[in-house]
Design a protein around this motif. Structure first.
Motif, PDB file in Angstrom:
ATOM      1  N   ASN A   1     -17.406   2.860  -3.185  1.00 18.53           N
ATOM      2  CA  ASN A   1     -16.602   2.865  -4.412  1.00 18.53           C
ATOM      3  C   ASN A   1     -17.512   2.611  -5.612  1.00 18.53           C
ATOM      4  O   ASN A   1     -18.736   2.480  -5.465  1.00 18.53           O
TER       5      ASN A   1
ATOM      6  N   ASP B   1     -18.291   0.153  -7.354  1.00 20.98           N
ATOM      7  CA  ASP B   1     -19.124  -1.056  -7.428  1.00 20.98           C
ATOM      8  C   ASP B   1     -20.419  -0.949  -6.633  1.00 20.98           C
ATOM      9  O   ASP B   1     -21.342  -1.740  -6.840  1.00 20.98           O
TER      10      ASP B   1
ATOM     11  N   GLY C   1     -18.660  -3.011  -1.977  1.00 17.17           N
ATOM     12  CA  GLY C   1     -18.897  -1.692  -2.578  1.00 17.17           C
ATOM     13  C   GLY C   1     -18.450  -0.542  -1.700  1.00 17.17           C
ATOM     14  O   GLY C   1     -18.570   0.620  -2.086  1.00 17.17           O
ATOM     15  N   TYR C   2     -17.938  -0.856  -0.523  1.00 14.73           N
ATOM     16  CA  TYR C   2     -17.459   0.204   0.385  1.00 14.73           C
ATOM     17  C   TYR C   2     -15.984  -0.018   0.701  1.00 14.73           C
ATOM     18  O   TYR C   2     -15.513  -1.161   0.738  1.00 14.73           O
ATOM     19  N   GLY C   3     -15.264   1.090   0.885  1.00 15.62           N
ATOM     20  CA  GLY C   3     -13.832   1.012   1.169  1.00 15.62           C
ATOM     21  C   GLY C   3     -13.025   1.115  -0.109  1.00 15.62           C
ATOM     22  O   GLY C   3     -13.555   0.958  -1.224  1.00 15.62           O
TER      23      GLY C   3
ATOM     24  N   PHE D   1     -17.340  -4.713 -16.583  1.00 18.10           N
ATOM     25  CA  PHE D   1     -16.187  -4.029 -15.988  1.00 18.10           C
ATOM     26  C   PHE D   1     -14.931  -4.398 -16.810  1.00 18.10           C
ATOM     27  O   PHE D   1     -14.106  -3.546 -17.164  1.00 18.10           O
TER      28      PHE D   1
ATOM     29  N   VAL E   1     -17.021  -8.506   4.490  1.00 19.13           N
ATOM     30  CA  VAL E   1     -16.911  -7.087   4.152  1.00 19.13           C
ATOM     31  C   VAL E   1     -18.254  -6.586   3.624  1.00 19.13           C
ATOM     32  O   VAL E   1     -19.077  -7.367   3.137  1.00 19.13           O
ATOM     33  N   VAL E   2     -18.486  -5.285   3.752  1.00 15.16           N
ATOM     34  CA  VAL E   2     -19.655  -4.667   3.105  1.00 15.16           C
ATOM     35  C   VAL E   2     -19.226  -4.378   1.674  1.00 15.16           C
ATOM     36  O   VAL E   2     -18.380  -3.507   1.438  1.00 15.16           O
TER      37      VAL E   2
ATOM     38  N   ARG F   1       0.837  -1.208   0.000  1.00 11.11           N
ATOM     39  CA  ARG F   1       0.000   0.000   0.000  1.00 11.11           C
ATOM     40  C   ARG F   1       0.871   1.258   0.000  1.00 11.11           C
ATOM     41  O   ARG F   1       1.807   1.386   0.780  1.00 11.11           O
TER      42      ARG F   1
ATOM     43  N   LYS G   1     -12.323  -0.179  11.548  1.00 15.78           N
ATOM     44  CA  LYS G   1     -11.241  -0.882  10.843  1.00 15.78           C
ATOM     45  C   LYS G   1     -10.954  -0.304   9.464  1.00 15.78           C
ATOM     46  O   LYS G   1      -9.803  -0.003   9.141  1.00 15.78           O
ATOM     47  N   ALA G   2     -11.995  -0.152   8.666  1.00 19.90           N
ATOM     48  CA  ALA G   2     -11.798   0.295   7.280  1.00 19.90           C
ATOM     49  C   ALA G   2     -11.200   1.706   7.257  1.00 19.90           C
ATOM     50  O   ALA G   2     -11.681   2.600   7.954  1.00 19.90           O
ATOM     51  N   LYS G   3     -10.151   1.902   6.444  1.00 20.30           N
ATOM     52  CA  LYS G   3      -9.544   3.234   6.367  1.00 20.30           C
ATOM     53  C   LYS G   3     -10.409   4.194   5.570  1.00 20.30           C
ATOM     54  O   LYS G   3     -10.280   5.402   5.682  1.00 20.30           O
TER      55      LYS G   3
ATOM     56  N   ALA H   1      -8.530   0.925  -1.416  1.00 23.00           N
ATOM     57  CA  ALA H   1      -7.122   0.891  -1.019  1.00 23.00           C
ATOM     58  C   ALA H   1      -6.451   2.262  -1.116  1.00 23.00           C
ATOM     59  O   ALA H   1      -5.464   2.516  -0.440  1.00 23.00           O
TER      60      ALA H   1
ATOM     61  N   LEU I   1     -12.710  -8.898  -4.004  1.00 21.85           N
ATOM     62  CA  LEU I   1     -12.269  -7.614  -3.448  1.00 21.85           C
ATOM     63  C   LEU I   1     -12.007  -6.601  -4.557  1.00 21.85           C
ATOM     64  O   LEU I   1     -11.805  -5.414  -4.301  1.00 21.85           O
ATOM     65  N   HIS I   2     -11.990  -7.065  -5.813  1.00 22.31           N
ATOM     66  CA  HIS I   2     -11.764  -6.155  -6.952  1.00 22.31           C
ATOM     67  C   HIS I   2     -13.065  -6.111  -7.771  1.00 22.31           C
ATOM     68  O   HIS I   2     -14.115  -5.789  -7.235  1.00 22.31           O
TER      69      HIS I   2
ATOM     70  N   LEU J   1     -20.942  -7.358   9.157  1.00 20.40           N
ATOM     71  CA  LEU J   1     -19.619  -7.174   9.769  1.00 20.40           C
ATOM     72  C   LEU J   1     -19.367  -8.217  10.850  1.00 20.40           C
ATOM     73  O   LEU J   1     -18.275  -8.788  10.939  1.00 20.40           O
TER      74      LEU J   1
HETATM   75  N1  NMX Z   1     -16.347  -3.812   4.967  1.00 17.78           N
HETATM   76  C1  NMX Z   1     -15.808  -4.364   6.062  1.00 17.78           C
HETATM   77  N2  NMX Z   1     -14.512  -4.292   6.392  1.00 17.78           N
HETATM   78  C2  NMX Z   1     -13.739  -3.550   5.573  1.00 17.78           C
HETATM   79  C3  NMX Z   1     -14.225  -2.915   4.448  1.00 17.78           C
HETATM   80  C4  NMX Z   1     -15.590  -3.073   4.130  1.00 17.78           C
HETATM   81  N3  NMX Z   1     -16.132  -2.550   3.053  1.00 17.78           N
HETATM   82  N4  NMX Z   1     -13.213  -2.261   3.829  1.00 17.78           N
HETATM   83  C5  NMX Z   1     -12.107  -2.505   4.574  1.00 17.78           C
HETATM   84  N5  NMX Z   1     -12.430  -3.292   5.618  1.00 17.78           N
HETATM   85  C6  NMX Z   1     -11.527  -3.884   6.596  1.00 17.78           C
HETATM   86  C7  NMX Z   1     -10.510  -4.737   5.881  1.00 17.78           C
HETATM   87  O1  NMX Z   1     -11.049  -6.009   5.551  1.00 17.78           O
HETATM   88  C8  NMX Z   1      -9.377  -4.762   6.864  1.00 17.78           C
HETATM   89  O2  NMX Z   1      -9.700  -5.700   7.863  1.00 17.78           O
HETATM   90  P1  NMX Z   1      -8.551  -6.615   8.562  1.00 17.78           P
HETATM   91  O3  NMX Z   1      -7.659  -5.640   9.268  1.00 17.78           O
HETATM   92  O4  NMX Z   1      -9.325  -7.498   9.461  1.00 17.78           O
HETATM   93  O5  NMX Z   1      -7.850  -7.339   7.460  1.00 17.78           O
HETATM   94  C9  NMX Z   1      -9.430  -3.362   7.467  1.00 17.78           C
HETATM   95  O6  NMX Z   1     -10.763  -2.878   7.217  1.00 17.78           O
HETATM   96  C10 NMX Z   1      -8.446  -2.395   6.834  1.00 17.78           C
HETATM   97  O7  NMX Z   1      -8.609  -2.414   5.426  1.00 17.78           O
HETATM   98  P2  NMX Z   1      -8.321  -1.114   4.531  1.00 17.78           P
HETATM   99  O8  NMX Z   1      -6.876  -0.787   4.711  1.00 17.78           O
HETATM  100  O9  NMX Z   1      -9.304  -0.055   4.824  1.00 17.78           O
HETATM  101  O10 NMX Z   1      -8.651  -1.648   3.087  1.00 17.78           O
HETATM  102  P3  NMX Z   1      -7.678  -2.338   2.021  1.00 17.78           P
HETATM  103  O11 NMX Z   1      -6.893  -1.281   1.347  1.00 17.78           O
HETATM  104  O12 NMX Z   1      -6.909  -3.454   2.637  1.00 17.78           O
HETATM  105  O13 NMX Z   1      -8.725  -3.004   1.034  1.00 17.78           O
HETATM  106  C11 NMX Z   1     -10.741  -3.028  -0.249  1.00 17.78           C
HETATM  107  C12 NMX Z   1      -9.484  -2.231   0.134  1.00 17.78           C
HETATM  108  C13 NMX Z   1     -11.454  -2.310  -1.390  1.00 17.78           C
HETATM  109  C14 NMX Z   1     -10.314  -4.409  -0.737  1.00 17.78           C
HETATM  110  C15 NMX Z   1     -11.656  -3.145   1.008  1.00 17.78           C
HETATM  111  O14 NMX Z   1     -12.106  -1.850   1.376  1.00 17.78           O
HETATM  112  C16 NMX Z   1     -12.845  -4.060   0.790  1.00 17.78           C
HETATM  113  O15 NMX Z   1     -12.700  -5.273   0.996  1.00 17.78           O
HETATM  114  N6  NMX Z   1     -14.025  -3.513   0.363  1.00 17.78           N
HETATM  115  C17 NMX Z   1     -15.177  -4.320   0.040  1.00 17.78           C
HETATM  116  C18 NMX Z   1     -14.994  -4.994  -1.321  1.00 17.78           C
HETATM  117  C19 NMX Z   1     -15.081  -3.986  -2.439  1.00 17.78           C
HETATM  118  O16 NMX Z   1     -15.969  -3.165  -2.504  1.00 17.78           O
HETATM  119  N7  NMX Z   1     -14.114  -4.076  -3.394  1.00 17.78           N
HETATM  120  C20 NMX Z   1     -14.182  -3.247  -4.601  1.00 17.78           C
HETATM  121  C21 NMX Z   1     -13.052  -2.209  -4.716  1.00 17.78           C
HETATM  122  C22 NMX Z   1     -13.200  -1.446  -5.981  1.00 17.78           C
HETATM  123  N8  NMX Z   1     -12.938  -2.263  -7.177  1.00 17.78           N
HETATM  124  O17 NMX Z   1     -13.717  -2.282  -8.092  1.00 17.78           O
HETATM  125  O18 NMX Z   1     -11.905  -2.935  -7.242  1.00 17.78           O
END
Ligand code: NMX
Ligand code: MLT
Length: 435
Positions: free
Chosen positions: A371, A373, A315-317, A395, A312-313, A44, A364-366, A319, A271-272, A307
């Motif tokens: 997003n 999706d 569509g939210y969060g 996509f 994960v939820v 990251r 937890k989520a930063k 990187a 996750l993507h 949660l």
């Molecule tokens: N719901 C629940 N927990 C979350 C979420 C979420 N939407 N987003 C992040 N977290 C958790 C994450 O799993 C991690 O937990 P742990 O420490 O137990 O491993 C913690 O928060 C810290 O994660 P972040 O640093 O905020 O996120 P990271 O950069 O690792 O991952 C995503 C980014 C997009 C993978 C993550 O936010 C996620 O899993 N989101 C849901 C899936 C999603 O919507 N993906 C699509 C992204 C866009 N795309 O099209 O690619």
């Protein structure tokens, strides 16, 4: 007026000099320290790649060659009577950094229509896939198989000079993008029915043809949605899994079909890109549990239960992003304009009000914001494209635009094979033993 290839041929020599000058001036400068956590933490924030088509700002979101999504919507040529940008124009912008004329865009539509046919053996591969094979796996199989006719692979085998690589890579990328509607349309109809695939119409734009091959070409609003959809999903700088994978694989001089096939396999992860399928699955489950017009309290409880189940939820969060994704906002604007009363859109809007606070409270989520999706599926479903497992294919069609633009430049600029350094935990412990 020059064609895209002619314009590229003009731009390449100056860009080679530009990169040389940039490296001479800044090549030994540092971005700051690399810390051990980055090796364990999915790299990251690690500055590691050159990607020219777009750059992502954590707060502002994506800019395609310096232009925001609203700027692209305003500046890029549109279809007659349409108000969304044509993806042809976005591709021209990604490749050249310039806004094309209406005529240049029309030429690109025609050129892609002329290149759109897929080989019979690829049709047969798709026709033999069981309908239970995920559409993304079928998509990746077909794109990989297009390597049979790769101009680059043939030219390489014939001993082409390094300086000439970009020419056949450009041809392959144009073929790749052009053939995707036929591949996507065939998968859709094979898996979900809908009869024989119609022919591509050389007088129409790419998105009209894509919509028509899926069976939705009669709906002008759906065609407009495709124009917006492909544009905003095309590129998201270079570090995301699909873009980076394509760049990595192509750095071994694997041709664009092999490279983009690999991109698709990454995009197929939940996750993507698969998240757009997951969002709708999650919303539908919520709807069937809570019924229509659920109260905010009931939605909150449902989000918490997701949660608490260790999920994960979707569509939210994000990187990189730390604010609401402008691609989400562009789709929300589209929904407010065309389908404000759709019950599922209302649920998406309700979830938008509720989820960020819960993710913040969970701590937890930063990034607690939605997003891209979180919104795409509900728009597709509104027009009758309800088969959620197919969503990531769209996509993938879009992401071919951004990856292709970079692969052409990587070969024009002589980008080397990628080979970063890895370490074992034991090596790290030894390295820092007394520090
Ligand atoms: N719901 C629940 N927990 C979350 C979420 C979420 N939407 N987003 C992040 N977290 C958790 C994450 O799993 C991690 O937990 P742990 O420490 O137990 O491993 C913690 O928060 C810290 O994660 P972040 O640093 O905020 O996120 P990271 O950069 O690792 O991952 C995503 C980014 C997009 C993978 C993550 O936010 C996620 O899993 N989101 C849901 C899936 C999603 O919507 N993906 C699509 C992204 C866009 N795309 O099209 O690619
Ligand atoms: C993308 O469009 O690739 C996603 O938002 C993921 C990312 O940028 O990391």
């Amino acid at each position: 007026q020059s064609t895209l290839k002619e314009r590229l041929a003009d731009l390449i020599p100056a860009e080679i000099e530009n990169v040389k000058a940039t490296r001479a001036a800044h090549g030994k400068k540092s971005f700051g320290p690399v810390i051990v956590d980055q090796l364990y933490g999915g790299m990251r924030g690690l500055p590691a790649l050159i990607w020219d088509g777009s750059v992502l700002d954590a707060d502002e979101g994506i800019r395609f060659r310096g232009k925001t999504i609203p700027e692209c919507q305003e500046l890029l040529p549109k279809a007659p009577g349409g108000s969304e940008p044509l993806p042809e124009a976005l591709f021209w912008l990604l490749v050249t950094g310039e806004v094309p004329t209406q005529e240049q865009v029309a030429t690109l539509s025609k050129e892609w229509a002329a290149r759109s046919a897929i080989p019979e053996f690829v049709e047969e591969i798709l026709d033999r896939c069981p309908p239970t094979l995920h559409p993304m796996s079928q998509f990746s199989l077909a794109v990989t198989a297009l390597n049979h006719d790769s101009a680059f692979a043939k030219a390489y085998a014939a001993g082409i000079s390094k300086k000439e690589y970009w020419g056949p890579v450009f041809e392959d990328c144009m073929d790749l993008i052009a053939k995707l509607p036929n591949i996507a349309g065939r998968i859709y109809r094979n898996v979900y029915g809908g009869g024989k695939l119609p022919a591509i119409d050389a007088e129409k734009d790419y998105s009209w043809n894509l919509a028509t091959l899926l069976g939705f070409g009669d709906n002008k609003e759906f065609v407009e949605l495709m124009r917006l959809y492909v544009t905003i999903h095309s590129d998201h700088e270079g570090g995301n899994v699909s873009a980076h994978t394509g760049k990595l694989v192509a750095s071994a001089l694997s041709d664009p079909f092999l490279a983009f096939g690999a991109s698709l396999n990454g995009l197929a992860g939940p996750l993507h890109g698969l998240a757009n399928q997951e969002v709708l699955v999650w919303l539908r489950k919520m709807q069937s549990k809570l019924g229509e017009n659920a109260s905010d309290e009931a939605v909150k409880e449902y989000v918490w239960s997701t949660l608490k189940a260790g999920q994960v939820v979707p569509g939210y969060g994000h990187a990189v992003l730390r604010k609401t994704d402008p691609r989400y906002m562009a789709q929300r604007e589209f929904a407010l304009k065309h389908l404000p009363d759709d019950p599922m859109f209302k649920l998406v809007a309700q979830v938008f009000k509720i989820v960020p606070d819960i993710l913040l409270a969970a701590g937890k989520a930063k990034n607690p914001w939605p997003n891209v999706d979180a919104h795409s599926g509900v728009l597709l479903a509104h027009y009758g494209l309800t088969e959620m497992q197919f969503y990531t294919v769209l996509f993938g069609v879009s992401r071919a635009f951004g990856v292709s633009a970079q692969l052409i430049w990587d070969r024009a600029l002589g980008a080397p094979i990628e080979r970063p350094k890895s370490y074992s935990t034991a090596a790290i412990q030894k390295m820092f033993a007394n520090k």
